[in-house]
Motif scaffolding. Structure first.
Motif, short mmCIF file in Angstrom:
data_model
loop_
_atom_site.label_atom_id
_atom_site.label_comp_id
_atom_site.label_asym_id
_atom_site.label_seq_id
_atom_site.Cartn_x
_atom_site.Cartn_y
_atom_site.Cartn_z
N VAL A 48 0.88 -1.17 0.00
CA VAL A 48 0.00 0.00 0.00
C VAL A 48 0.91 1.22 0.00
CG1 VAL A 48 -1.72 1.31 1.30
CG2 VAL A 48 -1.89 -1.17 1.17
N LEU A 49 0.69 2.10 -0.98
CA LEU A 49 1.51 3.29 -1.15
C LEU A 49 0.66 4.52 -0.88
CD1 LEU A 49 4.17 4.63 -2.14
CD2 LEU A 49 3.19 4.56 -4.45
N THR A 50 1.14 5.37 0.01
CA THR A 50 0.47 6.65 0.29
C THR A 50 1.39 7.77 -0.15
OG1 THR A 50 -0.73 5.69 2.14
CG2 THR A 50 -0.64 8.08 2.03
N THR A 51 0.91 8.56 -1.11
CA THR A 51 1.65 9.70 -1.63
C THR A 51 0.92 10.98 -1.23
OG1 THR A 51 0.42 9.66 -3.73
CG2 THR A 51 2.47 8.36 -3.62
N THR A 52 1.53 12.10 -1.54
CA THR A 52 0.88 13.40 -1.35
C THR A 52 0.38 13.88 -2.70
OG1 THR A 52 2.36 13.93 0.48
CG2 THR A 52 1.22 15.77 -0.58
N GLY A 53 -0.91 14.17 -2.79
CA GLY A 53 -1.49 14.64 -4.04
C GLY A 53 -0.78 15.90 -4.52
N ARG A 54 -0.33 15.89 -5.78
CA ARG A 54 0.44 17.02 -6.30
C ARG A 54 -0.39 18.29 -6.40
NH1 ARG A 54 -1.37 13.93 -10.04
NH2 ARG A 54 -2.02 14.68 -12.07
N LYS A 55 -1.71 18.17 -6.55
CA LYS A 55 -2.58 19.35 -6.62
C LYS A 55 -3.29 19.59 -5.29
CE LYS A 55 -3.53 18.70 -11.53
NZ LYS A 55 -4.56 18.33 -12.51
N SER A 56 -3.84 18.54 -4.72
CA SER A 56 -4.64 18.69 -3.50
C SER A 56 -3.80 18.80 -2.24
CB SER A 56 -5.58 17.48 -3.35
OG SER A 56 -4.82 16.32 -3.04
N TRP A 88 -0.36 8.22 -8.77
CA TRP A 88 0.65 8.04 -7.73
C TRP A 88 2.05 8.30 -8.27
CZ3 TRP A 88 4.45 4.58 -8.57
CH2 TRP A 88 4.20 3.46 -9.37
N ALA A 89 2.32 7.97 -9.54
CA ALA A 89 3.64 8.21 -10.12
C ALA A 89 3.87 9.71 -10.31
CB ALA A 89 3.78 7.48 -11.45
N LEU A 90 2.84 10.42 -10.75
CA LEU A 90 2.96 11.88 -10.86
C LEU A 90 3.14 12.51 -9.49
CD1 LEU A 90 0.10 12.44 -13.48
CD2 LEU A 90 2.57 12.42 -13.91
N ASN A 91 2.45 11.97 -8.50
CA ASN A 91 2.58 12.47 -7.13
C ASN A 91 4.00 12.27 -6.61
OD1 ASN A 91 -0.11 13.18 -7.17
ND2 ASN A 91 -0.78 11.42 -5.97
N LEU A 92 4.59 11.08 -6.86
CA LEU A 92 5.96 10.81 -6.40
C LEU A 92 6.95 11.71 -7.10
CD1 LEU A 92 6.27 6.92 -6.12
CD2 LEU A 92 6.16 8.60 -4.26
N ALA A 93 6.74 11.99 -8.38
CA ALA A 93 7.64 12.88 -9.11
C ALA A 93 7.59 14.29 -8.51
CB ALA A 93 7.28 12.90 -10.59
N ALA A 94 6.41 14.73 -8.06
CA ALA A 94 6.26 16.07 -7.47
C ALA A 94 6.74 16.11 -6.02
CB ALA A 94 4.80 16.50 -7.56
N THR A 95 6.43 15.07 -5.26
CA THR A 95 6.80 14.99 -3.84
C THR A 95 7.30 13.57 -3.57
OG1 THR A 95 5.04 16.55 -3.30
CG2 THR A 95 5.99 15.31 -1.46
N LEU A 110 11.58 7.40 0.51
CA LEU A 110 11.94 8.46 -0.42
C LEU A 110 12.04 7.81 -1.80
CD1 LEU A 110 12.70 11.45 -0.76
CD2 LEU A 110 15.09 10.77 -0.43
N ALA A 111 11.31 8.35 -2.76
CA ALA A 111 11.26 7.78 -4.11
C ALA A 111 12.32 8.40 -5.01
CB ALA A 111 9.88 8.01 -4.72
N THR A 112 12.93 7.55 -5.82
CA THR A 112 13.87 7.98 -6.85
C THR A 112 13.43 7.37 -8.16
OG1 THR A 112 15.66 7.98 -5.22
CG2 THR A 112 16.30 8.00 -7.55
N GLU A 113 13.27 8.21 -9.19
CA GLU A 113 12.95 7.68 -10.51
C GLU A 113 14.24 7.12 -11.11
OE1 GLU A 113 11.18 8.95 -14.86
OE2 GLU A 113 10.90 10.33 -13.17
N PHE A 144 7.09 3.76 -19.19
CA PHE A 144 6.65 3.69 -17.81
C PHE A 144 7.77 4.09 -16.86
CE2 PHE A 144 3.99 -0.09 -19.42
CZ PHE A 144 3.05 0.76 -19.93
N LYS A 145 7.43 4.91 -15.89
CA LYS A 145 8.40 5.30 -14.87
C LYS A 145 8.62 4.12 -13.94
CE LYS A 145 7.06 10.16 -14.87
NZ LYS A 145 8.28 10.92 -15.10
N VAL A 146 9.87 3.92 -13.56
CA VAL A 146 10.25 2.90 -12.58
C VAL A 146 10.87 3.65 -11.41
CG1 VAL A 146 11.65 0.85 -12.14
CG2 VAL A 146 10.65 1.19 -14.41
N PHE A 147 10.36 3.38 -10.22
CA PHE A 147 10.83 4.06 -9.02
C PHE A 147 11.43 3.06 -8.04
CE2 PHE A 147 7.39 6.77 -10.50
CZ PHE A 147 7.90 8.05 -10.33
#
Length: 152
Positions: A48-56, A88-95, A110-113, A144-147
């Motif tokens: 289960v992955l919890t990210t921070t919404g890039r907009k919200s 979630w991938a866009l969210n990780l790229a932003a935060t 901490l995510a790294t692309e 596809f992004k790989v993190f």
């Protein structure tokens, strides 16, 4: 014609909506059961992955297939081959700070692309574990992004 545009929109949107709905439902069941239910998808393992919404800026939770690479978790932003990457991938790229839940354990990460040969090596690991990624590449021109998710 309007009906053609509506059909095209529906055909493109329905898979994305169903994947999002299924991911949220699976995350809820996973959390309630401490990972006993919803922890696998076919041969693949699920976290289960919890990210921070890039907009919200609000927490966003979903389930994601993963592989281990040493102490890191490796995840692929396939979105089942949709033209759009998963939120979630866009969210990780932003935060890049996020949280992973395995069983009842919550791990700040901490995510790294990944790029280059490391991305290719871990793409192969993920595709060997869950062969669906290879077929997803046939549905889109998007790479596809790989993190890698490393505990903090």
């Amino acid at each position: 014609m309007f009906s053609d545009r509506l059909l095209a929109w529906f055909t493109a949107t329905l898979p994305d909506l169903s994947v999002r709905f299924a991911g949220r439902a699976q995350a809820r069941v996973y959390r309630l059961s401490g990972g006993h239910i919803g922890g696998r998808f076919g041969r693949g393992r699920v976290l289960v992955l919890t990210t921070t919404g890039r907009k919200s800026r609000q927490p966003r939770t979903t389930t994601v297939l993963y592989a281990k690479d040493g102490d890191r978790f490796v995840v692929v932003g396939s979105n089942t081959g949709s033209e759009r990457p998963p939120a979630w991938a866009l969210n990780l790229a932003a935060t890049p700070r996020a949280t992973v839940q395995l069983g009842r354990k919550h791990i700040p990460v901490l995510a790294t692309e990944l790029a280059g040969s490391e991305r290719e090596r871990l793409w192969d690991v993920m595709n060997d574990m869950y062969g669906g990624f290879g077929s997803y590449t046939q549905r889109t021109d998007r790479e596809f992004k790989v993190f890698a998710l490393e505990s903090e």
